[in-house]
Motif scaffolding. Structure first.
Motif, PDB file in Angstrom:
ATOM      1  N   ILE A  19      35.774  41.853  28.429  1.00 13.63           N
ATOM      2  CA  ILE A  19      34.323  41.961  28.946  1.00 13.63           C
ATOM      3  C   ILE A  19      34.119  40.819  29.938  1.00 13.63           C
ATOM      4  O   ILE A  19      33.274  41.074  31.142  1.00 13.63           O
ATOM      5  CB  ILE A  19      33.389  41.233  27.778  1.00 13.63           C
ATOM      6  CG1 ILE A  19      33.296  42.590  26.621  1.00 13.63           C
ATOM      7  CG2 ILE A  19      31.944  41.024  28.238  1.00 13.63           C
ATOM      8  CD1 ILE A  19      32.697  42.045  25.477  1.00 13.63           C
ATOM      9  N   ALA A  20      34.820  39.808  29.923  1.00 14.13           N
ATOM     10  CA  ALA A  20      34.792  38.566  31.096  1.00 14.13           C
ATOM     11  C   ALA A  20      35.362  39.252  32.484  1.00 14.13           C
ATOM     12  O   ALA A  20      34.810  39.126  33.441  1.00 14.13           O
ATOM     13  CB  ALA A  20      35.747  37.449  30.599  1.00 14.13           C
ATOM     14  N   MET A  21      36.472  40.125  32.383  1.00 16.86           N
ATOM     15  CA  MET A  21      36.741  40.714  33.583  1.00 16.86           C
ATOM     16  C   MET A  21      36.035  41.720  34.340  1.00 16.86           C
ATOM     17  O   MET A  21      35.686  41.765  35.432  1.00 16.86           O
ATOM     18  CB  MET A  21      38.309  41.310  33.417  1.00 16.86           C
ATOM     19  CG  MET A  21      39.666  40.489  33.158  1.00 16.86           C
ATOM     20  SD  MET A  21      39.455  39.183  34.703  1.00 16.86           S
ATOM     21  CE  MET A  21      39.406  40.396  35.991  1.00 16.86           C
ATOM     22  N   ILE A  22      35.341  42.605  33.181  1.00 16.11           N
ATOM     23  CA  ILE A  22      34.259  43.329  33.867  1.00 16.11           C
ATOM     24  C   ILE A  22      33.137  42.892  34.511  1.00 16.11           C
ATOM     25  O   ILE A  22      32.678  43.185  35.549  1.00 16.11           O
ATOM     26  CB  ILE A  22      33.792  44.310  32.353  1.00 16.11           C
ATOM     27  CG1 ILE A  22      34.783  45.361  32.044  1.00 16.11           C
ATOM     28  CG2 ILE A  22      32.469  45.031  32.851  1.00 16.11           C
ATOM     29  CD1 ILE A  22      34.359  46.086  30.759  1.00 16.11           C
ATOM     30  N   PHE A  23      32.425  41.943  33.748  1.00 19.07           N
ATOM     31  CA  PHE A  23      31.532  40.937  34.275  1.00 19.07           C
ATOM     32  C   PHE A  23      32.052  40.477  36.011  1.00 19.07           C
ATOM     33  O   PHE A  23      31.414  40.488  36.970  1.00 19.07           O
ATOM     34  CB  PHE A  23      31.139  39.903  33.416  1.00 19.07           C
ATOM     35  CG  PHE A  23      30.155  39.783  32.460  1.00 19.07           C
ATOM     36  CD1 PHE A  23      28.937  40.255  32.866  1.00 19.07           C
ATOM     37  CD2 PHE A  23      30.476  39.497  31.024  1.00 19.07           C
ATOM     38  CE1 PHE A  23      28.057  40.721  32.093  1.00 19.07           C
ATOM     39  CE2 PHE A  23      29.613  39.784  30.153  1.00 19.07           C
ATOM     40  CZ  PHE A  23      28.118  40.298  30.507  1.00 19.07           C
ATOM     41  N   SER A  24      32.949  39.982  35.872  1.00 20.14           N
ATOM     42  CA  SER A  24      33.895  39.136  37.077  1.00 20.14           C
ATOM     43  C   SER A  24      33.907  40.133  38.248  1.00 20.14           C
ATOM     44  O   SER A  24      33.388  40.147  39.427  1.00 20.14           O
ATOM     45  CB  SER A  24      34.996  38.597  37.014  1.00 20.14           C
ATOM     46  OG  SER A  24      35.295  38.148  38.282  1.00 20.14           O
ATOM     47  N   THR A  25      34.388  41.473  37.851  1.00 17.33           N
ATOM     48  CA  THR A  25      34.588  42.637  38.861  1.00 17.33           C
ATOM     49  C   THR A  25      33.295  43.431  39.438  1.00 17.33           C
ATOM     50  O   THR A  25      33.054  43.529  40.533  1.00 17.33           O
ATOM     51  CB  THR A  25      35.356  43.754  38.144  1.00 17.33           C
ATOM     52  OG1 THR A  25      36.737  42.990  37.720  1.00 17.33           O
ATOM     53  CG2 THR A  25      35.734  44.866  39.243  1.00 17.33           C
ATOM     54  N   VAL A  26      32.220  43.479  38.464  1.00 16.72           N
ATOM     55  CA  VAL A  26      30.988  44.009  38.885  1.00 16.72           C
ATOM     56  C   VAL A  26      30.268  42.664  39.663  1.00 16.72           C
ATOM     57  O   VAL A  26      29.737  43.262  40.940  1.00 16.72           O
ATOM     58  CB  VAL A  26      30.178  44.167  37.579  1.00 16.72           C
ATOM     59  CG1 VAL A  26      28.866  44.582  38.010  1.00 16.72           C
ATOM     60  CG2 VAL A  26      30.677  45.348  36.691  1.00 16.72           C
ATOM     61  N   LEU A  27      30.296  41.749  39.507  1.00 21.14           N
ATOM     62  CA  LEU A  27      29.716  40.527  40.213  1.00 21.14           C
ATOM     63  C   LEU A  27      30.295  40.380  41.708  1.00 21.14           C
ATOM     64  O   LEU A  27      29.557  40.234  42.684  1.00 21.14           O
ATOM     65  CB  LEU A  27      29.817  39.322  39.506  1.00 21.14           C
ATOM     66  CG  LEU A  27      28.857  39.113  38.172  1.00 21.14           C
ATOM     67  CD1 LEU A  27      28.945  37.724  37.582  1.00 21.14           C
ATOM     68  CD2 LEU A  27      27.298  39.298  38.505  1.00 21.14           C
ATOM     69  N   ALA A  28      31.812  40.488  41.383  1.00 19.18           N
ATOM     70  CA  ALA A  28      32.300  40.418  42.989  1.00 19.18           C
ATOM     71  C   ALA A  28      32.012  41.818  43.714  1.00 19.18           C
ATOM     72  O   ALA A  28      31.825  41.760  45.099  1.00 19.18           O
ATOM     73  CB  ALA A  28      33.923  40.548  42.616  1.00 19.18           C
ATOM     74  N   SER A  29      31.906  42.916  43.200  1.00 15.70           N
ATOM     75  CA  SER A  29      31.498  44.184  43.863  1.00 15.70           C
ATOM     76  C   SER A  29      30.100  43.859  44.498  1.00 15.70           C
ATOM     77  O   SER A  29      29.727  44.355  45.908  1.00 15.70           O
ATOM     78  CB  SER A  29      31.221  45.509  43.126  1.00 15.70           C
ATOM     79  OG  SER A  29      30.194  45.380  42.162  1.00 15.70           O
ATOM     80  N   TRP A  30      29.101  43.391  43.745  1.00 17.72           N
ATOM     81  CA  TRP A  30      27.788  43.074  44.239  1.00 17.72           C
ATOM     82  C   TRP A  30      27.814  42.054  45.386  1.00 17.72           C
ATOM     83  O   TRP A  30      27.093  42.131  46.653  1.00 17.72           O
ATOM     84  CB  TRP A  30      26.748  42.521  43.074  1.00 17.72           C
ATOM     85  CG  TRP A  30      26.457  43.553  42.016  1.00 17.72           C
ATOM     86  CD1 TRP A  30      26.896  44.852  42.017  1.00 17.72           C
ATOM     87  CD2 TRP A  30      25.692  43.372  40.903  1.00 17.72           C
ATOM     88  NE1 TRP A  30      26.550  45.344  41.020  1.00 17.72           N
ATOM     89  CE2 TRP A  30      25.693  44.641  40.237  1.00 17.72           C
ATOM     90  CE3 TRP A  30      25.196  42.224  40.339  1.00 17.72           C
ATOM     91  CZ2 TRP A  30      25.064  44.819  38.742  1.00 17.72           C
ATOM     92  CZ3 TRP A  30      24.684  42.357  38.889  1.00 17.72           C
ATOM     93  CH2 TRP A  30      24.543  43.485  38.334  1.00 17.72           C
TER      94      TRP A  30
END
Length: 494
Positions: A370-381
């Motif tokens: 879940i932490a990695m999903i949050f980070s990857t999505v925020l990085a894409s934004w």
């Protein structure tokens, strides 16, 4: 006292070193602050979101997430597609966000699963994974787009029709799409979202047969309606019609807002004292007079400084893209709120000790994913925010240095592989990008060659990462030795 001072200096040695470098390079560059400060605020708007996306993995014990480059790739794939479809403006930007998000969620899940199989080596794995993803990314843009998926657009595609051009101009699509959202539109959208949220909250509580505080709800709606009504006053409407806010105006609003907020808190406290009595007030309802006086005094001093001609010239030279900075502030708030939730506390526990987390019944692997999903999505934004501000997409190069520069920036702010905060991220962005602005100019003044300054910037970014990794390895070796000595000493004393 000397020991305390030395401890503070030692803990903040990286920050102090870069502070001295920034001051020295700024002086050596011979550039006025009216040039450096506006450029710095532009870079803060571009880069803050993606640097702040690194905080959650650090808290969860995953270290610095070099995998954010894959989130940047997801953003660029989505941006190319929406550009090909001809989507423009803020609508096109939001469509790009909507397309990039599921891609980033999928990639973040895969990264998290992989990292769960290589616990303790996530940073090296993320770096290598980025190079692997780069090969797939180039295959997509050099062969699949045009070769497998037929695309007829001479503006975007190479003359042969197979492969995407090196550079894509976003001028007619999403350039400044987020930066140019008027303040009036932001207020209107916020008002309607508040109404919808309030109505939904009341409906949910009613369905669940929970008590609804109608008085507070009505007062909030009246206050929101009053604020929205003020925007129809002609001078205020003209002020809010702009999409950029002078830094001078932002400082003035902050100063007046601080004074008004302290006055409201004092009036609220007096009302509670009359209604409940001093002895019945909770600790959170108490009014700290000394802190309030200090805040008001600071606001008055800051406002008075705006009349200093030199500072005034700097403040009027900076124009802030309001919506972009609101997004950055929202992410800071999201990070703080998330870490106070049960999920955030689970992430902290996992980051401190996976053994303790397992014993507490926390699903460690799922929390890390879940932490990695949050980070990857925020990085894409964050990459989308960066590209819409730059206005061009370097198809094969825009994402290459995302991880290194973002990680270097947060480390410069005093963060470590085990701990990172919003304050450290923002401070690091300021110091790191100040050095990026002035080092080529300082190199030109000192050595007659701006390329030396460019080399210095790259050296600094990689050097900071190397130093952080070395210190992390040293602590992993030194800590067990220290614990072993502490265990031996009591036995020796007996």
């Amino acid at each position: 006292m000397n020991k305390k001072i030395s401890d503070i200096i030692f803990k903040n040695k990286v920050v102090l070193l870069f502070l001295f470098l920034c001051v020295g390079a700024t002086i050596a560059s011979k550039q006025p602050l009216t040039f450096v400060i506006p450029e710095l605020f532009t870079r803060i708007a571009r880069n803050s979101f993606i640097v702040l996306s690194l905080i959650i993995p650090v808290v969860a014990g995953l270290g610095m997430n070099f995998g954010i480059v894959i989130g940047a790739m997801a953003a660029q794939v989505a941006l190319f597609l929406t550009t090909y479809w001809g989507l423009t403006g803020i609508g096109g930007f939001l469509a790009t966000v909507a397309l990039a998000t599921p891609l980033a969620v999928f990639f973040g899940y895969l990264i998290g699963v992989l990292f769960n199989h290589m616990k303790g080596n996530e940073m090296i794995g993320g770096l290598v994974l980025g190079y692997f993803a780069e090969g797939i990314y180039q295959l997509i843009f050099l062969f699949i787009f045009g070769g497998v998926i037929k695309m007829n657009n001479p503006t975007l595609m190479i003359a042969t029709g197979v492969g995407v051009k090196n550079t894509i101009d976003l001028k007619d699509t999403v350039k400044y799409a987020l930066d140019t959202v008027p303040m009036l539109t932001i207020v209107e959208v916020a008002f309607y979202l508040f109404l919808i949220g309030t109505v939904l909250s009341v409906l949910i509580k009613t369905v669940k047969k929970q008590e609804v505080n109608w008085k507070d709800t009505l007062l909030r709606m009246i206050a929101a309606a009053a604020i929205y009504a003020v925007t129809f006053i002609r001078p205020i409407e003209q002020f809010l019609s702009a999409d950029r806010l002078l830094l001078l105006s932002a400082v003035e609003i902050a100063c007046f807002g601080t004074v008004i907020w302290q006055a409201v808190k004092f009036a609220r406290w007096r009302w509670n004292v009359k209604k409940l009595g001093m002895e019945n007030l909770s600790r959170s309802a108490q009014f700290n007079r000394n802190r309030a006086i200090a805040n008001v005094f600071l606001a008055v001093v800051v406002y008075a400084l705006t009349y200093v001609p030199y500072l005034y010239n700097i403040l009027i030279a900076v124009k802030l893209p309001v919506m972009t900075y609101l997004c950055i502030a929202a992410l800071c708030g999201f990070n703080n709120i998330l870490l106070k939730t049960r999920l955030g506390q689970n992430m902290r526990t996992v980051g401190q000790s996976r053994t303790v987390a397992n014993a507490a019944g926390i699903n460690v692997d799922r929390t890390r994913i879940i932490a990695m999903i949050f980070s990857t999505v925020l990085a894409s934004w964050g990459q989308l925010i960066f590209l819409q501000n730059v206005g061009t997409l370097s198809t094969y190069g825009a994402h290459t240095q995302v991880g290194q520069f973002a990680i270097a920036a947060i480390l410069v702010g005093g963060a470590s592989i085990q701990k990172a905060t919003n304050r450290q991220a923002l401070l690091g962005i300021v110091l790191f990008h100040t050095l990026f602005i002035v080092s080529p100019l300082a190199g030109k003044e000192l050595f007659g060659d701006p390329v030396i300054g460019e080399y210095f910037r790259v050296f600094v970014s990689y050097g900071v990462i190397a130093m952080a990794l070395a210190m992390h390895a040293w602590k992993k070796v030194a800590k067990p030795k220290e614990q072993e000595q502490n265990q031996v000493e009591p036995g020796t004393a007996e």
